[in-house]
Design an enzyme around this catalytic site. Structure first.
Site, PDB file in Angstrom:
ATOM      1  N   VAL A   5       0.894  -1.283   0.042  1.00 38.08           N
ATOM      2  CA  VAL A   5      -0.036   0.006   0.048  1.00 38.08           C
ATOM      3  C   VAL A   5       0.900   1.093  -0.077  1.00 38.08           C
ATOM      4  O   VAL A   5       0.216   2.362   0.002  1.00 38.08           O
ATOM      5  CB  VAL A   5      -0.866   0.080   1.184  1.00 38.08           C
ATOM      6  CG1 VAL A   5      -2.014  -1.108   1.020  1.00 38.08           C
ATOM      7  CG2 VAL A   5      -0.312   0.148   2.493  1.00 38.08           C
TER       8      VAL A   5
ATOM      9  N   LYS B  12       3.818   1.698   2.242  1.00 31.84           N
ATOM     10  CA  LYS B  12       4.202   2.037   3.717  1.00 31.84           C
ATOM     11  C   LYS B  12       5.770   2.635   3.408  1.00 31.84           C
ATOM     12  O   LYS B  12       6.047   3.610   4.211  1.00 31.84           O
ATOM     13  CB  LYS B  12       4.470   0.846   4.491  1.00 31.84           C
ATOM     14  CG  LYS B  12       3.117   0.162   4.886  1.00 31.84           C
ATOM     15  CD  LYS B  12       3.095  -1.037   5.916  1.00 31.84           C
ATOM     16  CE  LYS B  12       3.830  -2.108   5.349  1.00 31.84           C
ATOM     17  NZ  LYS B  12       3.475  -2.553   4.028  1.00 31.84           N
ATOM     18  N   THR B  13       6.576   1.942   2.634  1.00 32.47           N
ATOM     19  CA  THR B  13       7.861   2.441   2.790  1.00 32.47           C
ATOM     20  C   THR B  13       8.195   3.999   2.108  1.00 32.47           C
ATOM     21  O   THR B  13       8.897   4.676   2.484  1.00 32.47           O
ATOM     22  CB  THR B  13       8.882   1.642   1.778  1.00 32.47           C
ATOM     23  OG1 THR B  13       8.755   0.176   2.317  1.00 32.47           O
ATOM     24  CG2 THR B  13      10.085   1.811   1.589  1.00 32.47           C
TER      25      THR B  13
ATOM     26  N   ASP C 231      11.142  -4.974   8.204  1.00 33.15           N
ATOM     27  CA  ASP C 231      10.636  -5.882   7.385  1.00 33.15           C
ATOM     28  C   ASP C 231      11.673  -6.783   6.662  1.00 33.15           C
ATOM     29  O   ASP C 231      12.471  -6.094   6.045  1.00 33.15           O
ATOM     30  CB  ASP C 231       9.785  -5.027   6.153  1.00 33.15           C
ATOM     31  CG  ASP C 231       9.249  -6.124   5.419  1.00 33.15           C
ATOM     32  OD1 ASP C 231       9.130  -7.477   5.587  1.00 33.15           O
ATOM     33  OD2 ASP C 231       8.079  -5.454   4.619  1.00 33.15           O
TER      34      ASP C 231
ATOM     35  N   GLU D 154      -9.295   0.305  -1.248  1.00 30.52           N
ATOM     36  CA  GLU D 154      -9.774  -1.053  -1.534  1.00 30.52           C
ATOM     37  C   GLU D 154     -10.353  -1.859  -0.538  1.00 30.52           C
ATOM     38  O   GLU D 154      -9.868  -1.684   0.788  1.00 30.52           O
ATOM     39  CB  GLU D 154      -8.668  -1.649  -2.455  1.00 30.52           C
ATOM     40  CG  GLU D 154      -8.334  -1.260  -3.773  1.00 30.52           C
ATOM     41  CD  GLU D 154      -7.266  -1.906  -4.601  1.00 30.52           C
ATOM     42  OE1 GLU D 154      -6.897  -2.866  -4.041  1.00 30.52           O
ATOM     43  OE2 GLU D 154      -7.006  -1.629  -5.684  1.00 30.52           O
TER      44      GLU D 154
END
Length: 346
Positions: free
Chosen positions: A24, A26-27, A61, A246
């Site tokens: 989505v 994030k990074t 991550d 979404e």
């Protein structure tokens, strides 16, 4: 509330987590926020003078993307970001490597005989193997390790580019779960006699006293409690949820916010990425209109559900966001709402 992250920029937060479903943005969001924070001076409490804010961005991550976002290689040691920002640092940490090494309890005490050290090391590894079965232990160990290190690094704020939602929820839940479990364990009737019975066996096998083992475990428990204390201190920690309009992403965002509320972790900002926004002067596009209709449905839900949140709406981009210059351009609209007619395509 205003569609901006200005409240984050103006704050004195020490820990900012950026999380959400995989894919989505994030990074991109966390890196842009880190650049924005680094470019915004702060007032030093001690001197009253305005100075640069020292910012560290960390990826926990295992599928690291910081290096790609900044277009330079990062390691487990903080490295300054290349370019004009000498007060922005980045590092990539694999949580599994933090808990993968030997848990040598003998490091806590005096020099021991080789035989005792060997027995103690074996005992420590057994404890580590047991601990590693706990969901989220990797992430919490990383956070505890970073807290210890950051105290010596004099960073003003640390931005976390977290793993997808499932990993993040385990990270948030574990400190409370561990403390609750340990409290219940200590209240078990007869536990003292069990420990006493095992004490002589442990001492003869490892050459290490039960009191010393308990001290090591209490030290570890204190670190976990400190993690929990930092998480729930709303003057120090805040969480920014990132999503796209979404169904699955909105659903995961709601689940994440409910869990954050459950664990008393501050969250009042949501960034919605990949919106189809185009200037009104552009000719109509059937695909664009179709996507805008779908996104509009979920944007309405987001606006209704999170009217007490700062909801920042970011456009779908035509190019990748790589490098400090591109991140800086993107970051401007985290505090100034994007308008396709005014700002054009990014």
């Amino acid at each position: 509330m205003e569609a901006t992250l200005q409240n984050i920029v103006d704050s004195r937060l020490q820990w900012v987590f950026v999380g959400g479903k995989g894919g989505v943005g994030k990074t991109t969001t966390s890196c842009s926020l880190a650049v924005l924070l680094a470019r915004t001076p702060m007032v030093d409490v001690a001197t009253g003078a305005t100075r640069k804010r020292r910012v560290l961005i960390i990826s926990t991550d295992p599928a690291h993307n910081l290096s790609d976002a900044f277009d330079q290689k990062f390691t487990k040691t903080p490295s300054v970001v290349r370019g004009e920002l000498d007060n922005l640092f980045g590092m990539e940490v694999d949580p599994s490597t933090v808990t993968a090494g030997d848990f040598d309890l003998s490091k806590e005490g005096a020099v021991l005989e080789e035989e005792k050290r060997s027995g103690l090391k074996a005992l420590g590894n057994i404890i580590r193997q047991a601990a590693n079965t706990l969901p989220g232990i990797d992430e919490v160990s990383v956070f505890a390790e970073i807290m210890r290190e950051v105290k010596h690094m004099t960073f003003d704020v640390v931005v976390f580019d977290t793993a997808p939602t499932g990993h993040t929820l385990r990270l948030l839940a574990l400190p409370q779960t561990l403390n609750s479990t340990l409290d219940k364990l200590m209240d078990v009737q007869g536990l003292g006699s069990i420990i006493a019975a095992a004490s002589s066996l442990m001492t003869s096998a490892t050459g290490y006293r039960t009191e010393d083992l308990q001290k090591s475990l209490e030290t570890w428990r204190a670190q976990i409690k400190e993690v929990q204390s930092q998480f729930t201190d709303q003057s120090k920690t805040s969480f920014i949820c990132v999503c796209i309009p979404e169904f699955l992403s909105v659903y995961e965002t709601e689940r994440l916010i409910q869990e954050l509320t459950r664990y008393n972790i501050a969250c009042e900002n949501i960034v919605v990425n990949q919106l189809v926004l185009k200037p009104t002067s552009e000719p109509p596009c059937r695909m664009c209109e179709s996507r805008k209709k779908i996104q509009g449905k979920y944007l309405s839900q987001i606006d209704e559900l999170y009217e007490d949140f700062h909801v920042v709406k970011m456009p779908l981009l035509g190019d990748e966001v790589r490098g400090v210059e591109a991140l800086t351009k993107f970051s401007r609209h985290l505090i100034t709402p994007y308008n396709a007619d005014t700002h054009g395509y990014l």
